[in-house]
Each structure stands twice: as C-alpha cells, then as structure tokens.
Design a protein around this motif. Sequence first.
Motif, short mmCIF file in Angstrom:
data_model
loop_
_atom_site.label_atom_id
_atom_site.label_comp_id
_atom_site.label_asym_id
_atom_site.label_seq_id
_atom_site.Cartn_x
_atom_site.Cartn_y
_atom_site.Cartn_z
N LEU A 72 0.82 -1.20 0.00
CA LEU A 72 0.00 0.00 0.00
C LEU A 72 0.86 1.26 0.00
N SER A 73 0.48 2.22 -0.80
CA SER A 73 1.17 3.50 -0.88
C SER A 73 0.60 4.45 0.16
N CYS A 74 1.46 5.23 0.79
CA CYS A 74 1.00 6.21 1.78
C CYS A 74 2.01 7.36 1.85
N LEU A 75 1.69 8.33 2.67
CA LEU A 75 2.56 9.50 2.82
C LEU A 75 3.12 9.57 4.24
N TRP A 76 4.39 9.91 4.32
CA TRP A 76 5.05 10.22 5.59
C TRP A 76 5.86 11.50 5.36
N ARG A 77 5.45 12.56 6.04
CA ARG A 77 6.10 13.87 5.87
C ARG A 77 6.21 14.24 4.38
N SER A 78 5.12 14.02 3.67
CA SER A 78 4.98 14.36 2.24
C SER A 78 5.80 13.47 1.32
N ARG A 79 6.39 12.42 1.83
CA ARG A 79 7.13 11.46 1.01
C ARG A 79 6.27 10.21 0.79
N THR A 80 6.37 9.63 -0.40
CA THR A 80 5.67 8.38 -0.66
C THR A 80 6.44 7.22 -0.02
N ILE A 81 5.74 6.46 0.82
CA ILE A 81 6.30 5.30 1.50
C ILE A 81 5.41 4.10 1.19
N HIS A 82 6.00 2.92 1.13
CA HIS A 82 5.23 1.72 0.86
C HIS A 82 5.17 0.83 2.10
N TYR A 201 14.18 4.53 -0.18
CA TYR A 201 13.58 5.87 -0.12
C TYR A 201 14.62 6.98 -0.16
N GLN A 202 15.87 6.62 -0.20
CA GLN A 202 16.98 7.58 -0.26
C GLN A 202 16.92 8.58 0.90
N LEU A 203 16.59 8.06 2.08
CA LEU A 203 16.58 8.87 3.29
C LEU A 203 17.93 8.78 3.99
N THR A 204 18.30 9.82 4.69
CA THR A 204 19.50 9.76 5.52
C THR A 204 19.25 8.77 6.65
N ALA A 205 20.32 8.34 7.29
CA ALA A 205 20.18 7.41 8.41
C ALA A 205 19.29 7.99 9.50
N THR A 206 19.44 9.27 9.77
CA THR A 206 18.62 9.93 10.79
C THR A 206 17.15 9.92 10.42
N LYS A 207 16.85 10.29 9.16
CA LYS A 207 15.46 10.32 8.71
C LYS A 207 14.85 8.92 8.70
N LEU A 208 15.64 7.92 8.33
CA LEU A 208 15.12 6.55 8.29
C LEU A 208 14.83 6.05 9.71
N ARG A 209 15.65 6.44 10.65
CA ARG A 209 15.35 6.10 12.05
C ARG A 209 14.05 6.77 12.50
N GLU A 210 13.84 8.01 12.09
CA GLU A 210 12.61 8.72 12.45
C GLU A 210 11.39 8.06 11.80
N LEU A 211 11.52 7.68 10.53
CA LEU A 211 10.44 6.99 9.84
C LEU A 211 10.10 5.69 10.56
N THR A 212 11.11 4.92 10.89
CA THR A 212 10.88 3.63 11.54
C THR A 212 10.21 3.81 12.90
N ALA A 213 10.64 4.80 13.64
CA ALA A 213 10.02 5.08 14.94
C ALA A 213 8.56 5.50 14.79
N ASP A 214 8.28 6.38 13.82
CA ASP A 214 6.91 6.81 13.57
C ASP A 214 6.04 5.64 13.13
N PHE A 215 6.60 4.77 12.29
CA PHE A 215 5.89 3.58 11.81
C PHE A 215 5.53 2.68 12.99
N ARG A 216 6.46 2.46 13.88
CA ARG A 216 6.20 1.62 15.06
C ARG A 216 5.13 2.25 15.96
N ARG A 217 5.22 3.57 16.16
CA ARG A 217 4.23 4.26 16.99
C ARG A 217 2.84 4.22 16.36
#
Length: 292
Positions: A72-82, A201-217
């Motif tokens: 499923l396609s969705c948005l995280w901080r205006s980025r497309t995430i799957h 997603y070509q995210l920095t390590a910091t941004k990917l950690r933030e995405l993963t944390a938001d996903f878990r929450r």
Amino acid sequence: MTIPQDPVLCIDLHCHSTASDGALSPTELLVRAAENKVTHLALTDHDTISGLAEAQVAADANGVVLISGIELSCLWRSRTIHIVGLDFDINNSEFLAALKQQNRNRWARAAMITDRLSKLAIPDLLERATTEAGGDVPGRPHFARVMVESGVVKNAAQAFKRHLGAGKVGDVKAYWPELTEVVQWINSAGGVAVLAHPRKYQLTATKLRELTADFRRAGGQSIEVSTSGQSSGDLGFLTELCMREKLLASQGSDFHFPGAPWCELGRIMKMPDGLEPVWHHFKQVPGAHAPD
C-alpha cells in the motif's frame, strides 16, 4: 543466496504480478516460485488484492503456500512510502472499503500524471497506459512503456530520469493517505504491517530512524530487513533498526519481472540470526510453532 532461516523453508514475502506492475500473471508467478524452490510466497501487488484468487489456485497446483499480501502507498512527511500488509483477512469489510478508496485514488493520480505529461503530446496516453496495465489502473511503469513505444524516450530508465522519477513532473504523490491510516487498515484486517524496502527511499540514516520510529508508533509491527539490491552494510543497518524499534523482521525479493538476477524470487541475502521472523506470528506458522 537463498533466504530461509530454516534449511527446508524458502520464504518470499514481497513480489508483484500483472495485477499491478509485475510482468508475470499470478499463475506464471507461482510456477516460477515453485521452480525456484520457494515454499511460502506472499503476492503483494500495489494497492490491490485482485490477483490473489488466481494465485491461490496456482499455489495449490504447484505446492506453494500462499500468504495474503498487498503493498500500500502512503505518505510520511509528504514522502511516498510503501507498507506491505501480510496475513490479513481478505474478506474484511473495512479493509475492502479502504482498498476501493485507494483504487479511486490511483485513478485520480493516473489522470493527473496524464495531465502533467500533456506537453509531450503522446496520443491517447491514459488509454494506452491502461492497456499496458491490463485494463486496470496504470502506474508510472506503464506510462514509461508508452513513452518508449512513442519514441519520446529510449527506455524506461530514461522515462523515469526525465519525466517520472522522484521530483519530476510525472511524480504525483498527492492522492495517498497518511502512513498511520494505512497501518490501521492492515491491523483492522488482522494482518501485519511491514515497512517495505527502507533503503529505497533515499533517506538519511537519521530520517530513516525517524520513519521507523513513527511507523512503530502508528502500530507497524515489522520491517523488511532483507530485500533485493542491498549491500551487507544495508543489511547491518536495517538489522540495527529492527532491533532498536523491537520490530519483527521480514524479507522479500520485490520481484517484478524475469531477467534481473539481482531481483529473483527466493533469492535474497540470508537474514541475520537473532531477529524474530515475522512469519512466526502468522496464523499458520511455516514449519514451526510460534514462540511461547
């Protein structure tokens, strides 16, 4: 290297058929999976489960266990995430209603892509892209094929580089729901929400950690640790993320078409030991019992 943690099992939890942007029909996909010794397969077409019925018949005929899946396609901080959904109830009414809305979103997106590409003056662009998609809603790969056929670009890679890739005129994101909503759809259907191919997603390590944390929450339960095209460094970093957020570990080839040896059904780097495989939490655990 094949991916199973168990010497008998070969589990691939991410692939595509002609029901979305894959090159093989669900039946052809299951035949190929069986030839590659895959024992358990999740068909995860984009925003649709329309290929699952055919896939189930082919899975039964070829001795492969089919796991319900979707991407499923969705948005995280205006980025497309799957987000991959696994082992959900395909008859859940709330989930099916959400998929209908997602299908409407995809058609609206296809119309906007067509409008944005109007300067290329390709005759009947949307109709031809729909034909490329087998009559279903077209995605960017289908538009790319029409561009190639029309002589606008030399190949699909050039189509994405010039017109369809991230940040280009044909890259339309506005119609996707937010990450939290999509995770809830999967959870409400009794499935497992998986963050798909995090390094793509070509995210920095910091941004990917933030995405993963938001996903878990948001209620996400798993992350793809092992997928195609990864380096050993990627594998190590995603293992760290998986452990840090206490997520289940998933794996999948993200297979779309034959002829790409780096992206073949059942052929992925082995997942590191010490992680909890997502399939240990499926309703029917492949070859093992769920841990106490």
